[in-house]
Scaffold this motif. Structure first.
Motif, mmCIF file in Angstrom:
data_model
loop_
_atom_site.group_PDB
_atom_site.id
_atom_site.type_symbol
_atom_site.label_atom_id
_atom_site.label_comp_id
_atom_site.label_asym_id
_atom_site.label_seq_id
_atom_site.Cartn_x
_atom_site.Cartn_y
_atom_site.Cartn_z
ATOM 1 N N PRO A 90 0.781 -1.076 0.006
ATOM 2 C CA PRO A 90 -0.067 -0.111 -0.113
ATOM 3 C C PRO A 90 0.886 1.234 0.000
ATOM 4 C CG PRO A 90 -0.007 -1.171 2.245
ATOM 5 C CD PRO A 90 0.712 -2.248 1.272
ATOM 6 N N ARG A 129 1.177 5.375 -1.968
ATOM 7 C CA ARG A 129 0.367 6.531 -2.627
ATOM 8 C C ARG A 129 0.260 6.061 -3.929
ATOM 9 N NH1 ARG A 129 2.470 10.308 -5.871
ATOM 10 N NH2 ARG A 129 1.204 12.501 -5.934
ATOM 11 N N LEU A 164 -2.290 2.772 -4.293
ATOM 12 C CA LEU A 164 -3.747 3.096 -3.751
ATOM 13 C C LEU A 164 -4.364 4.004 -4.792
ATOM 14 C CD1 LEU A 164 -2.999 3.810 -0.042
ATOM 15 C CD2 LEU A 164 -4.196 1.904 -0.853
ATOM 16 N N ALA A 211 -7.530 3.017 -6.667
ATOM 17 C CA ALA A 211 -9.064 3.957 -6.667
ATOM 18 C C ALA A 211 -9.497 4.361 -8.048
ATOM 19 C CB ALA A 211 -8.646 5.424 -5.899
ATOM 20 N N ASP A 240 -13.391 -1.176 -2.200
ATOM 21 C CA ASP A 240 -11.996 -1.018 -1.896
ATOM 22 C C ASP A 240 -12.082 0.130 -0.959
ATOM 23 O OD1 ASP A 240 -10.827 -3.049 -3.745
ATOM 24 O OD2 ASP A 240 -11.168 -1.528 -5.622
ATOM 25 N N ILE A 291 -8.549 1.878 1.096
ATOM 26 C CA ILE A 291 -8.203 3.431 0.878
ATOM 27 C C ILE A 291 -8.071 4.245 2.012
ATOM 28 C CG2 ILE A 291 -8.627 5.274 -0.445
ATOM 29 C CD1 ILE A 291 -9.862 3.658 -2.716
ATOM 30 N N ASN A 295 -5.625 3.562 5.006
ATOM 31 C CA ASN A 295 -3.932 3.976 4.820
ATOM 32 C C ASN A 295 -4.013 5.542 4.770
ATOM 33 O OD1 ASN A 295 -2.153 1.605 4.097
ATOM 34 N ND2 ASN A 295 -4.408 1.088 2.938
ATOM 35 N N LYS A 296 -3.961 5.840 6.099
ATOM 36 C CA LYS A 296 -4.150 7.518 6.412
ATOM 37 C C LYS A 296 -2.729 8.125 5.767
ATOM 38 C CE LYS A 296 -7.663 7.062 8.858
ATOM 39 N NZ LYS A 296 -9.015 7.341 8.639
ATOM 40 N N ASN A 348 -3.099 8.512 1.320
ATOM 41 C CA ASN A 348 -4.453 8.203 0.512
ATOM 42 C C ASN A 348 -4.957 9.246 -0.090
ATOM 43 O OD1 ASN A 348 -5.482 9.296 2.895
ATOM 44 N ND2 ASN A 348 -6.887 7.487 3.598
ATOM 45 N N ALA A 401 -5.445 8.922 -3.850
ATOM 46 C CA ALA A 401 -6.362 7.837 -4.148
ATOM 47 C C ALA A 401 -7.783 8.515 -4.243
ATOM 48 C CB ALA A 401 -6.160 6.885 -3.374
ATOM 49 N N ILE A 402 -7.920 9.294 -3.124
ATOM 50 C CA ILE A 402 -9.329 9.835 -2.937
ATOM 51 C C ILE A 402 -9.638 10.884 -4.217
ATOM 52 C CG2 ILE A 402 -10.865 11.381 -1.684
ATOM 53 C CD1 ILE A 402 -9.207 10.315 0.923
#
Length: 339
Positions: free
Chosen positions: A214, A216, A219, A223, A230, A234, A237-238, A241, A244-245
């Motif tokens: 995992p 950057r 992810l 995403a 999923d 996402i 994984n603070k 992420n 990914a968002i």
């Protein structure tokens, strides 16, 4: 007899290189990092890069293959570029060989350094050819409009021995090989995912890699498939992420972004994520982010303005009508003297 074999073997090994190439090869092997043509703040000419160019001018492809297989780490990275440039027919075999090597490689470009791998650098050479073909096509179009464009961007600098279909096919082949590799250095897969703009076709393989490594980049690529199943992967994984968002701005992530503004106001991936939501609520969060940036950079307003320029660019790229008023406000703040 044993003494004879011992003495004879080195002669056989070195006989695969001409005398001039062997001298250059031996010297290049003394360097432990890959450098661009000019390095350091003063733009000093790189000795190792000069050796690389000298080898290119006299070495045959067979000699290059020998050196790529037998050189040290930086020599392999330097000279494998020439195999791509020359369209070596067994480049996929070189890539497979490099994938087995997880040693890290030091790269210096100008005065900036980073860590990479042989496979990552070799893969990036194919994208370099792709960009040259694309840039050449764009430049040719500009020269037709204005011949003076050639003075600033000589078209011969964008020459490639590949055509576009060939390079795309090769990249797709390398993608398939990488995705099927059970154990791959995260640096390598991150490079592959980033260069493909986080868009790959094999969901099952991408998810397997993102679960195992995992990062950057992994992810963000996962995403891009926008699969609700999923969301937990996402979210859990603070701090890595936000990119990914931005690829999958699901409503379930929004409260997490609201909570993150206080600590992530300097994180450009956070800007990318929050501007991906096209709602009145996201507009309010942009106001909070704006105020936070200004507040935290009272002593260093130039840094704050730089961050706000990045934010402005993200908003402009997303073209969200809900953010138009804030965009105008931010633009006016950054350009107070504009007519």
């Amino acid at each position: 007899m044993k003494k004879f074999i011992f003495l004879f073997f080195p002669i056989v090994a070195f006989s695969q290189l001409s005398e001039k190439v062997n001298i250059l090869f031996s010297e290049l092997n003394t360097f432990e990092r890959v450098e661009s043509e000019h390095i350091s703040f003063g733009g000093i000419q790189s000795k190792s890069y000069q050796l690389f160019e000298d080898i290119d001018s006299i070495a045959s492809t067979d000699e290059l293959v020998y050196m790529v297989k037998n050189g040290n780490l930086s020599t392999k990275a330097y000279l494998s570029y020439l195999l791509v440039d020359r369209k070596y027919e067994k480049n996929t075999e070189i890539f497979k060989l490099f994938l087995k090597n997880n040693d890290t490689l030091n790269i210096t470009v100008g005065c900036v350094g980073h860590t990479s791998t042989l496979a990552a650098e070799f893969y990036s050479y194919f994208f370099n050819e792709k960009r040259k073909i694309e840039d050449r096509k764009a430049l040719e179009s500009e020269i037709l409009k204005d011949p003076k464009a050639y003075e600033f961007f000589p078209i011969e600098d964008y020459h490639s021995n590949w055509n576009y279909e060939e390079i795309i096919n090769s990249i797709n082949e390398l993608n398939g090989i990488a995705l099927k590799t059970d154990s791959i250095n995260p640096i390598t897969i991150n490079t592959i995912f980033r260069l493909n703009d986080y868009q790959l076709n094999d969901y099952v393989k991408v998810k397997s890699i993102a679960t195992k490594y995992p990062t950057r980049e992994t992810l963000a690529t996962l995403a891009s498939f926008k699969e609700d199943k999923d969301l937990n992967i996402i979210l859990e994984n603070k701090k890595i992420n936000f990119l990914a968002i931005s690829k999958f701005p699901h409503s379930s992530f929004f409260s997490y972004l609201q909570e993150s503004c206080e600590n992530q106001y300097q994180n450009l991936d956070f800007y990318d994520a929050i501007t991906s939501y096209c709602t009145k609520e996201s507009g309010l969060e942009l106001e909070k982010l704006y105020n936070k940036i200004i507040l935290e950079n009272k002593k260093f307003p130039m840094l704050g303005d730089e961050l706000l320029v990045y934010l402005l660019n993200f908003i402009e790229d997303k073209k969200c009508s809900e953010h138009n008023d804030f965009f105008v406000k931010l633009n006016d703040y950054l350009t107070p003297n504009s007519p």
